[in-house]
Enzyme design. Structure first.
Site, PDB file in Angstrom:
ATOM      1  N   ARG A 143      38.108  40.221  42.218  1.00 45.10           N
ATOM      2  CA  ARG A 143      36.691  39.924  42.003  1.00 45.10           C
ATOM      3  C   ARG A 143      36.413  38.447  41.772  1.00 45.10           C
ATOM      4  O   ARG A 143      35.362  37.934  42.114  1.00 45.10           O
ATOM      5  CB  ARG A 143      36.221  40.664  40.747  1.00 45.10           C
ATOM      6  CG  ARG A 143      35.471  41.914  41.027  1.00 45.10           C
ATOM      7  CD  ARG A 143      34.966  42.486  39.751  1.00 45.10           C
ATOM      8  NE  ARG A 143      36.027  42.429  38.721  1.00 45.10           N
ATOM      9  CZ  ARG A 143      36.136  43.266  37.723  1.00 45.10           C
ATOM     10  NH1 ARG A 143      35.279  44.218  37.586  1.00 45.10           N
ATOM     11  NH2 ARG A 143      37.107  43.172  36.832  1.00 45.10           N
ATOM     12  N   LYS A 176      50.796  53.818  38.588  1.00 42.29           N
ATOM     13  CA  LYS A 176      50.427  54.760  37.546  1.00 42.29           C
ATOM     14  C   LYS A 176      49.413  54.099  36.634  1.00 42.29           C
ATOM     15  O   LYS A 176      49.379  52.866  36.618  1.00 42.29           O
ATOM     16  CB  LYS A 176      51.655  55.234  36.778  1.00 42.29           C
ATOM     17  CG  LYS A 176      52.211  54.219  35.772  1.00 42.29           C
ATOM     18  CD  LYS A 176      53.295  54.827  34.952  1.00 42.29           C
ATOM     19  CE  LYS A 176      52.812  55.344  33.624  1.00 42.29           C
ATOM     20  NZ  LYS A 176      52.880  54.354  32.544  1.00 42.29           N
ATOM     21  N   HIS A 200      58.017  52.967  38.373  1.00 40.33           N
ATOM     22  CA  HIS A 200      58.977  51.860  38.456  1.00 40.33           C
ATOM     23  C   HIS A 200      60.369  52.254  37.945  1.00 40.33           C
ATOM     24  O   HIS A 200      61.345  51.592  38.241  1.00 40.33           O
ATOM     25  CB  HIS A 200      58.440  50.592  37.784  1.00 40.33           C
ATOM     26  CG  HIS A 200      58.529  50.578  36.292  1.00 40.33           C
ATOM     27  ND1 HIS A 200      57.627  51.220  35.493  1.00 40.33           N
ATOM     28  CD2 HIS A 200      59.405  49.992  35.458  1.00 40.33           C
ATOM     29  CE1 HIS A 200      57.959  51.035  34.240  1.00 40.33           C
ATOM     30  NE2 HIS A 200      59.036  50.281  34.170  1.00 40.33           N
ATOM     31  N   HIS A 222      58.029  58.830  33.865  1.00 41.37           N
ATOM     32  CA  HIS A 222      59.374  58.239  33.829  1.00 41.37           C
ATOM     33  C   HIS A 222      60.457  59.240  33.390  1.00 41.37           C
ATOM     34  O   HIS A 222      61.481  59.386  34.047  1.00 41.37           O
ATOM     35  CB  HIS A 222      59.409  57.029  32.890  1.00 41.37           C
ATOM     36  CG  HIS A 222      58.385  55.967  33.222  1.00 41.37           C
ATOM     37  ND1 HIS A 222      58.012  55.679  34.498  1.00 41.37           N
ATOM     38  CD2 HIS A 222      57.675  55.127  32.435  1.00 41.37           C
ATOM     39  CE1 HIS A 222      57.101  54.706  34.484  1.00 41.37           C
ATOM     40  NE2 HIS A 222      56.878  54.358  33.240  1.00 41.37           N
ATOM     41  N   LYS A 248      57.540  54.422  20.831  1.00 45.53           N
ATOM     42  CA  LYS A 248      57.287  52.988  20.622  1.00 45.53           C
ATOM     43  C   LYS A 248      57.665  52.642  19.187  1.00 45.53           C
ATOM     44  O   LYS A 248      57.713  53.511  18.315  1.00 45.53           O
ATOM     45  CB  LYS A 248      55.796  52.685  20.790  1.00 45.53           C
ATOM     46  CG  LYS A 248      55.220  53.118  22.108  1.00 45.53           C
ATOM     47  CD  LYS A 248      55.330  52.032  23.128  1.00 45.53           C
ATOM     48  CE  LYS A 248      54.639  52.389  24.403  1.00 45.53           C
ATOM     49  NZ  LYS A 248      55.360  51.983  25.604  1.00 45.53           N
TER      50      LYS A 248
HETATM   51  C1  BG6 Z   1      55.180  51.725  31.466  1.00 46.95           C
HETATM   52  C2  BG6 Z   1      54.448  52.235  30.258  1.00 46.95           C
HETATM   53  O1  BG6 Z   1      54.974  52.572  32.568  1.00 46.95           O
HETATM   54  O2  BG6 Z   1      56.575  51.641  31.192  1.00 46.95           O
HETATM   55  C3  BG6 Z   1      54.722  51.360  29.058  1.00 46.95           C
HETATM   56  O3  BG6 Z   1      53.057  52.255  30.524  1.00 46.95           O
HETATM   57  C4  BG6 Z   1      56.213  51.205  28.844  1.00 46.95           C
HETATM   58  O4  BG6 Z   1      54.112  51.894  27.887  1.00 46.95           O
HETATM   59  C5  BG6 Z   1      56.904  50.775  30.113  1.00 46.95           C
HETATM   60  O5  BG6 Z   1      56.398  50.231  27.821  1.00 46.95           O
HETATM   61  C6  BG6 Z   1      58.409  50.794  29.955  1.00 46.95           C
HETATM   62  O6  BG6 Z   1      59.005  50.203  31.068  1.00 46.95           O
HETATM   63  P1  BG6 Z   1      60.413  49.465  30.935  1.00 46.95           P
HETATM   64  O7  BG6 Z   1      60.752  49.101  32.338  1.00 46.95           O
HETATM   65  O8  BG6 Z   1      60.192  48.290  30.052  1.00 46.95           O
HETATM   66  O9  BG6 Z   1      61.344  50.453  30.336  1.00 46.95           O
END
Ligand code: BG6
Length: 484
Positions: free
Chosen positions: A51, A148, A178, A240, A331
């Site tokens: 934007r 996501k 990822h 994940h 977390k």
């Molecule tokens: C993300 C989540 O998809 O993955 C985050 O939204 C999380 O909350 C993150 O911290 C963790 O990814 P990685 O690669 O740091 O383990």
């Protein structure tokens, strides 16, 4: 420079949301590292679209700063950054209107791989997809990449799938998780299906249980608005952890090909038992001397969103019936450590008598940090004094085993973007997989809501709530230590 890197074909990549957080942190620095490694050809073009009013020079400056802040990688030589920046342009585009689309189209070249990365809120997916088709930017070979969260429940995920399907074929849609791009996650498949050693034992007859832990030290400050609507279940488990579980539990696909792999993963999700109420623990971190609690990081001071989940899950199929899978993620825990542990059963009979103790082999696959694998085996304790047994680790930390090669391991995003350009969907989620994952997750979240469930408080910097420990203790088992 890594010699084994195979360059991809030249491409035009448009990143929508190019000034956003994900683009600056992951996508753009990742592309730069692939360029440095020699994988990205000089004829590639990256066009940022967003934007903000900005010209090419302004965007290049933003990319320069993003790379300085979020890492350009060690393999980059001096001067490479300017070459990389010369491949980059910017177009101001109105996602909901007509502005900028003709200009963007004018930048795209014929007969090139064309990919469109939707690094934007899912509410814009439909508008973007429609305009890409409407203005003739995308054709039947173009690819779209979506991030996501892919929906917040089954209904919204279905709606997103339908919207995308109106404009693109499933073979053109790349849904990113990822975790599937992480080196060790792929190694999991190499270990399972590249060795004779493990697969014959990979079933309920020999495996006592499996633990999947994704522990993070970060809290939710800075992203409380998103997180509080999501919680650990939607943010981590539905995607994940579910993907990790699938790769551990799936049957061997006939080939390492997109649909062969994704068909097998889907079967696992469909075989998951509904989670028993007593087999799931939700937590929310409270304050400690060093950090504030969850509720200070979100708007709602009475929020009951979970920042931690632990659960016991059954996979009802021939291979796994009777072997529980324990999952946990949270977390503000005491360490950032992600691990999958396959805990084998004890030997059926100890020839060394009861005093030798019980010993179980454990194969642990560490996703991060210190990526690698570790196989716990039992040996004789050296020296006199009879047959005393001891557990030792056959340790294969990649950094030690692979030397300098381990330093060039691409980040998950780098690898996945290159897979998009190559047209390889193996490490991307198919629409039906995402929907099946929500079908399993939704009743859990709805159950919490219906019962007015309040998460158990745990101290920031700890292992999570006590009840999560009990979940295992009740079964005579124990979580592995969360440690780096
Ligand atoms: C993300 C989540 O998809 O993955 C985050 O939204 C999380 O909350 C993150 O911290 C963790 O990814 P990685 O690669 O740091 O383990």
């Amino acid at each position: 420079m890594v010699s084994r890197v195979i360059p991809v074909d030249p491409f035009d990549l448009v990143i929508f949301g190019a000034t956003g957080d994900l683009a600056r942190r992951k996508i753009l620095p990742g592309l730069f590292r692939r360029f440095c490694s020699g994988q990205m050809p000089e004829a590639a073009r990256i066009i940022g679209a967003a934007r903000s009013e900005m010209d090419d020079a302004g965007f290049r400056q933003m990319v320069r700063e993003a790379i300085a802040e979020f890492g350009g990688g060690q393999a980059c030589e001096d001067g490479t950054l300017d070459d990389f920046l010369s491949m980059i342009g910017y177009e101001h585009v109105d996602a909901m209107g007509d502005g900028g689309w003709e200009q963007l189209k004018g930048r795209l070249r014929p007969d090139m791989v064309r990919a469109f990365y939707f690094s934007v809120a899912p509410s814009l997916f439909g508008a973007l997809a429609e305009r890409l088709r409407g203005f003739g930017l995308a054709d039947d070979d173009s690819r779209v990449v979506v991030e996501k969260p892919f929906g917040k429940d089954l209904e919204s995920a279905r709606a997103l799938n339908q919207t995308l399907a109106e404009h693109f074929d499933e073979t053109q849609i790349y849904r990113i998780d990822h975790y599937l791009g992480k080196e060790t996650v792929q190694n999991l498949m190499a270990v399972r299906f590249g060795n004779m050693l493990f697969e014959p034992l990979w079933n309920a007859q020999y495996v006592d249980h499996i633990q999947i832990t994704v522990a993070e030290t970060v809290d939710v400050s800075g992203r409380g608005a998103y997180y509080d609507k999501s919680g650990a279940m939607r943010d981590m488990v539905q995607n994940h952890l579910m993907q990790l579980l699938c790769l551990i539990a799936m049957e061997p696909p006939a080939r390492f090909e997109p649909d062969a792999v994704r068909d097998e993963k889907l079967k696992v999700i469909r075989a998951l038992d509904p989670v028993d109420w007593h087999h799931i623990v939700r937590g929310q971190y409270g304050p400690d001397e060093k950090q504030a609690g969850y509720r200070s990081h979100v708007e709602d001071p009475r929020s009951t969103t979970e920042s931690f989940v632990a659960m016991k899950v059954g996979v009802s199929n021939w291979r796994w019936a009777g072997t529980p899978f324990y999952l946990r993620t949270g977390k503000a825990l005491k360490a950032r450590a992600s691990e999958i542990a396959v805990v084998f059963k004890d030997a059926p009979h100890s020839i060394f008598g009861p005093e030798a103790g019980r010993h179980a082999n454990v194969l642990s696959i560490r996703l991060q940090p210190n990526e690698g694998m570790n196989l716990g085996v039992t040996i004789k304790e050296p020296g006199p004094g009879g047959m005393r047994l001891k557990d030792v680790a056959l340790d294969m930390t990649f950094a030690d085993a692979l030397g300098p090669d381990a330093e060039d391991i691409p980040d998950a995003y780098e690898r996945l973007i290159m897979d998009v350009i190559r047209g390889n969907q193996t490490l991307f989620m198919r629409g039906d997989e995402v929907e099946a994952a929500w079908s399993w997750t939704d009743p859990i979240i709805e159950g919490w809501k219906r019962r007015g469930d309040v998460p158990k408080e745990y101290e920031a910097g700890s292992n999570g709530p006590e009840d999560a420990l009990m979940l295992m203790h009740r079964d005579g088992r124990k979580w592995r230590d969360i440690r780096v």
